[in-house]
Design an enzyme around this catalytic site. Sequence first.
Site: not given
Length: 163
Positions: A69, A71, A99, A102
Amino acid sequence: MGPAPAAAPPGAAGAPTRADEAHMRVALEAARRAALAGGVPIGACLVRDGAVLATAGNAVVAELDPTAHAEVMAIRAACRGGRTLDLAGCTLYSTVEPCPMCRAASHYARVARIVCAASLEDFHALSGGELLERAAAGPAVAAGCLREESLALLRAWAPGGRA
């Protein structure tokens, strides 16, 4: 589009500033690059004291890595670049609310503040909400397999050996 986001609740990261908007534009550019590469258009930018430490776009598809992801990728780059695990004092800008994975990565890296553009609800309204559906169930967990051996390793590692 949905209604405008409500004001930040007490104890939240605070209202966005002009500097926040400038750094979010950097994250948005990373999201655009991710989309051009065939990925999910989510970007992140990690900043300390006004200096950009890392930017990244979602690379799940490109890296064949479900943890890639934006992040997490930005956190990894900042930690490696600074040769540290401690990102205290940093702000993470993300084009979508992080999420749970993250957010956990941000917590363990000691990120001080997260500023996001779209909410998870916004994202789920467009993506079908798979994270909301799957997060509640998750994979089955079978705990206790070779527990004592694992605890012995943890005791030897932990200060004071409590476990």
